[in-house]
Design a protein around this motif. Structure first.
Motif, PDB file in Angstrom:
ATOM      1  N   LEU A   1       0.836  -1.207   0.000  1.00 55.82           N
ATOM      2  CA  LEU A   1       0.000   0.000   0.000  1.00 55.82           C
ATOM      3  C   LEU A   1       0.864   1.249   0.000  1.00 55.82           C
ATOM      4  CD1 LEU A   1      -2.832   1.470   0.550  1.00 55.82           C
ATOM      5  CD2 LEU A   1      -2.165   1.331   2.955  1.00 55.82           C
ATOM      6  N   GLU A   2       1.879   1.285   0.854  1.00 52.06           N
ATOM      7  CA  GLU A   2       2.727   2.464   0.963  1.00 52.06           C
ATOM      8  C   GLU A   2       3.461   2.744  -0.351  1.00 52.06           C
ATOM      9  OE1 GLU A   2       5.315   1.989   4.302  1.00 52.06           O
ATOM     10  OE2 GLU A   2       3.677   1.689   5.728  1.00 52.06           O
TER      11      GLU A   2
ATOM     12  N   GLU B   1      -4.729  17.680   8.987  1.00 57.50           N
ATOM     13  CA  GLU B   1      -5.626  16.528   9.046  1.00 57.50           C
ATOM     14  C   GLU B   1      -5.255  15.607  10.201  1.00 57.50           C
ATOM     15  OE1 GLU B   1      -7.528  13.337   5.882  1.00 57.50           O
ATOM     16  OE2 GLU B   1      -6.897  15.341   5.272  1.00 57.50           O
ATOM     17  N   VAL B   2      -3.956  15.431  10.440  1.00 60.39           N
ATOM     18  CA  VAL B   2      -3.520  14.611  11.570  1.00 60.39           C
ATOM     19  C   VAL B   2      -3.966  15.241  12.886  1.00 60.39           C
ATOM     20  CG1 VAL B   2      -1.478  13.856  12.872  1.00 60.39           C
ATOM     21  CG2 VAL B   2      -1.564  13.556  10.383  1.00 60.39           C
ATOM     22  N   TYR B   3      -3.813  16.555  12.985  1.00 64.04           N
ATOM     23  CA  TYR B   3      -4.200  17.230  14.227  1.00 64.04           C
ATOM     24  C   TYR B   3      -5.700  17.090  14.489  1.00 64.04           C
ATOM     25  CZ  TYR B   3      -5.160  20.888  17.624  1.00 64.04           C
ATOM     26  OH  TYR B   3      -5.606  21.571  18.732  1.00 64.04           O
TER      27      TYR B   3
ATOM     28  N   VAL C   1      -0.299   7.283  14.196  1.00 66.15           N
ATOM     29  CA  VAL C   1      -0.322   8.422  13.270  1.00 66.15           C
ATOM     30  C   VAL C   1       0.060   7.947  11.867  1.00 66.15           C
ATOM     31  CG1 VAL C   1       0.654  10.681  12.736  1.00 66.15           C
ATOM     32  CG2 VAL C   1       0.196  10.044  15.119  1.00 66.15           C
ATOM     33  N   GLU C   2       1.095   7.135  11.778  1.00 65.53           N
ATOM     34  CA  GLU C   2       1.496   6.592  10.478  1.00 65.53           C
ATOM     35  C   GLU C   2       0.350   5.810   9.839  1.00 65.53           C
ATOM     36  OE1 GLU C   2       5.167   4.421  10.440  1.00 65.53           O
ATOM     37  OE2 GLU C   2       6.007   5.613  12.077  1.00 65.53           O
ATOM     38  N   THR C   3      -0.290   4.966  10.625  1.00 63.05           N
ATOM     39  CA  THR C   3      -1.401   4.160  10.112  1.00 63.05           C
ATOM     40  C   THR C   3      -2.533   5.044   9.611  1.00 63.05           C
ATOM     41  OG1 THR C   3      -0.886   2.294  11.557  1.00 63.05           O
ATOM     42  CG2 THR C   3      -3.142   2.430  10.705  1.00 63.05           C
ATOM     43  N   PHE C   4      -2.855   6.094  10.347  1.00 60.60           N
ATOM     44  CA  PHE C   4      -3.927   6.999   9.931  1.00 60.60           C
ATOM     45  C   PHE C   4      -3.616   7.638   8.581  1.00 60.60           C
ATOM     46  CE2 PHE C   4      -5.338  11.449   9.678  1.00 60.60           C
ATOM     47  CZ  PHE C   4      -6.702  11.235   9.552  1.00 60.60           C
ATOM     48  N   VAL C   5      -2.380   8.128   8.431  1.00 59.15           N
ATOM     49  CA  VAL C   5      -2.020   8.807   7.185  1.00 59.15           C
ATOM     50  C   VAL C   5      -2.010   7.827   6.017  1.00 59.15           C
ATOM     51  CG1 VAL C   5      -0.237  10.121   5.975  1.00 59.15           C
ATOM     52  CG2 VAL C   5      -0.724  10.608   8.382  1.00 59.15           C
TER      53      VAL C   5
ATOM     54  N   ARG D   1       5.101  11.425   6.141  1.00 61.33           N
ATOM     55  CA  ARG D   1       6.445  11.970   6.306  1.00 61.33           C
ATOM     56  C   ARG D   1       6.587  12.433   7.759  1.00 61.33           C
ATOM     57  NH1 ARG D   1       6.672   9.967   2.005  1.00 61.33           N
ATOM     58  NH2 ARG D   1       7.221  10.870  -0.006  1.00 61.33           N
ATOM     59  N   LYS D   2       7.768  12.247   8.346  1.00 59.62           N
ATOM     60  CA  LYS D   2       7.987  12.695   9.723  1.00 59.62           C
ATOM     61  C   LYS D   2       7.899  14.213   9.844  1.00 59.62           C
ATOM     62  CE  LYS D   2      10.779   8.773  11.270  1.00 59.62           C
ATOM     63  NZ  LYS D   2      12.088   8.325  11.801  1.00 59.62           N
ATOM     64  N   LYS D   3       8.093  14.899   8.722  1.00 58.72           N
ATOM     65  CA  LYS D   3       7.999  16.361   8.735  1.00 58.72           C
ATOM     66  C   LYS D   3       6.634  16.824   9.224  1.00 58.72           C
ATOM     67  CE  LYS D   3       8.371  20.378   5.679  1.00 58.72           C
ATOM     68  NZ  LYS D   3       8.563  20.839   4.278  1.00 58.72           N
ATOM     69  N   ILE D   4       5.622  15.995   9.050  1.00 56.49           N
ATOM     70  CA  ILE D   4       4.269  16.333   9.512  1.00 56.49           C
ATOM     71  C   ILE D   4       4.279  16.594  11.010  1.00 56.49           C
ATOM     72  CG2 ILE D   4       1.924  15.410   9.774  1.00 56.49           C
ATOM     73  CD1 ILE D   4       2.602  13.656   7.262  1.00 56.49           C
ATOM     74  N   LEU D   5       4.985  15.739  11.763  1.00 59.60           N
ATOM     75  CA  LEU D   5       5.055  15.899  13.215  1.00 59.60           C
ATOM     76  C   LEU D   5       5.864  17.136  13.599  1.00 59.60           C
ATOM     77  CD1 LEU D   5       5.635  12.166  14.233  1.00 59.60           C
ATOM     78  CD2 LEU D   5       3.482  13.438  14.143  1.00 59.60           C
ATOM     79  N   LYS D   6       6.917  17.399  12.824  1.00 57.61           N
ATOM     80  CA  LYS D   6       7.722  18.593  13.099  1.00 57.61           C
ATOM     81  C   LYS D   6       6.888  19.861  12.933  1.00 57.61           C
ATOM     82  CE  LYS D   6      11.935  21.007  11.675  1.00 57.61           C
ATOM     83  NZ  LYS D   6      13.116  20.983  10.786  1.00 57.61           N
TER      84      LYS D   6
END
Length: 482
Positions: A347-348, A392-394, A408-412, A421-426
């Motif tokens: 999937l990824e 969207e994550v927030y 969070v990874e699973t949701f995205v 991307r980890k940048k989302i958390l940053k």
């Protein structure tokens, strides 16, 4: 809408055709690399292979070939890079420099083919049954029912393999066999060199008459189905290619599914006996029910494709499915590319591939109309705005505490139209005010310390997201002893 005859179809190309092949190429590159590096045998099946090329040109770019040649070139590209990475002595000491990249090698092969007559290709020695076969790592199966396209594909594969291996100095390791199987003609190519363990089988038959080869132990299989219509891909046949070790990438001709109920039943896997008892006056309602065609924000073609996805999942148990919408010059839907797999990594990889070709952020689709009529250039690459993904994550995790980073990874990956991307958390941690207000390692024995705004793979990170009511969040932090 009638499909173009094969001989006419392969004379030219379209923007949406190029996009389809770019998605396929990018996914194949990820698929081949993943399976081979995991020590698995790779099986690639093309159920509607075509002639292999568009017109008489020999392009440099892999994606400008037809789908079977894309599979062949991706396989050879991977094996070449393995040799390059390992600095195989026979290859680089005798024939070429280690600095030679694939692109230059490909240019040399194409130039040689163009300069020399294809008549120079010698009669290849047969692969006698008495010879000991190697334990091969890659198996390619190309199926083409049209006799002329079959002949052209065989010639295309033979020419490219011979010149490619000649450039490497191992053309004497190319063998082949001609024969029949279940009454149809077959041509089989084998590379017998240990560093290019590949074989390619071409069959002149219909996909629905082709029996999938027995899968070797420790193997994975990808099947690409790109028919000229939809009637040649009945569920009874497609389901053979989707299981825990196999996945399918299919061009679903969603705009054409408006036919006799017998064909719809075969396509969607509904027993014909159930259709034959339907009263004539109920047939329109049956068709509407099966195809999921109804008024709403989705087009009938999209609803039809989504219904097909649900039927495939029901019959095969496929856990994941992704859909890419293709529109033509009149901006009307002409088909959907649908990928089915049992595995998250699949999937990824497909989501990454589809993401690079989408003209619309937040969804997977492209339109010839935007390119041809509106003059909007097709940009290949990840165009998503990570700030939109962060938002969207927030909204999904707002106010929640101790959220594992894997959630969070699973949701995205599984529940949004974006790639992770980890940048989302940053973005969330550095916003003003911060929306990601705590990142704690659940592994209390880990001595390494995380640098702010990073999320190393060695940690089991628990995330806490801000809410409008910060008092509740602060009390939760105290409870976690942060």
């Amino acid at each position: 809408m009638a499909a173009a005859p094969p001989e006419k179809f392969f004379e030219g190309d379209t923007p949406h055709g190029l996009v389809k092949r770019i998605i396929y190429k990018k996914y194949l590159q990820a698929y081949v690399a993943k399976t081979q590096r995991s020590g698995l045998k790779t099986i690639i099946i093309d159920g509607f292979a075509g002639a292999g090329r568009y017109g008489n040109t020999w392009p440099i770019d892999i994606e400008k070939y037809g789908s079977p040649m894309i599979a062949l070139l991706v396989a050879l590209q991977f094996l070449y890079y393995v040799c390059k990475r390992l600095s195989i002595p026979w290859l680089f000491n005798m024939y070429m420099s280690e600095s030679l990249e694939w692109d230059q090698l490909q240019r040399d092969v194409v130039r040689t083919i163009q300069e020399e007559s294809e008549a120079i290709i010698p009669f290849l020695p047969g692969y006698g049954c008495s010879k000991k076969k190697m334990s091969r790592k890659m198996y390619l199966y190309f199926i083409e029912k049209d006799g002329e396209c079959f002949t052209q594909l065989v010639k295309c594969v033979k020419t490219y393999l011979y010149i490619f291996l000649r450039q490497l100095g191992i053309y004497n390791h190319l063998k082949f066999e001609q024969g029949t199987n279940h009454g149809y003609e077959t041509v089989d190519f084998y590379i017998t060199h240990k560093d290019f363990p590949l074989e390619c089988h071409i069959s002149n038959c219909e996909f629905k008459d082709f029996e999938p080869p027995q899968m070797p132990e420790w193997s994975r299989r990808l099947t690409f189905l790109d028919p000229f219509g939809y009637s040649d891909t009945p569920m009874e046949q497609v389901r053979k290619y989707v299981d825990d070790h196999s996945e399918v990438f299919i061009n679903f001709m969603s705009h054409q599914v408006n036919d006799a109920i017998e064909k719809i039943a075969a396509l969607y896997g509904i027993p014909l006996s159930e259709c034959q008892v339907i009263p004539r006056q109920e047939i329109p309602r049956f068709r509407q029910f099966v195809l999921n065609i109804r008024m709403g924000e989705n087009t009938p073609a999209e609803n039809c494709s989504r219904s097909y996805i649900e039927h495939i999942k029901e019959y095969t148990g496929a856990e994941y499915a992704l859909m890419f919408e293709i529109r033509g010059r009149k901006n009307a839907v002409i088909y959907h590319l649908i990928h089915f797999t049992h595995h998250r990594k699949g999937l990824e990889a497909m989501k990454e591939s589809m993401n690079t070709c989408s003209q619309y952020e937040g969804t997977f689709k492209m339109s010839d109309y935007r390119i041809v009529c509106e003059g909007i250039a097709l940009t290949i690459g990840n165009q998503q705005d990570d700030a939109d993904v962060a938002e969207e994550v927030y909204q999904e995790f707002r106010g929640k505490q101790g959220v594992p980073i894997g959630d969070v990874e699973t949701f995205v990956w599984e529940h949004s139209p974006y790639v992770y991307r980890k940048k989302i958390l940053k973005i969330l941690e550095t916003s003003d005010p911060p929306r990601l207000i705590s990142v704690v390692n659940e592994d209390t024995e880990e001595e390494r310390v995380r640098r702010r705004n990073t999320y190393p793979d060695w940690g089991k990170w628990l995330l806490t997201f801000a809410d409008e009511d910060f008092e509740d969040v602060l009390s939760g932090l105290k409870a976690l002893k942060l």
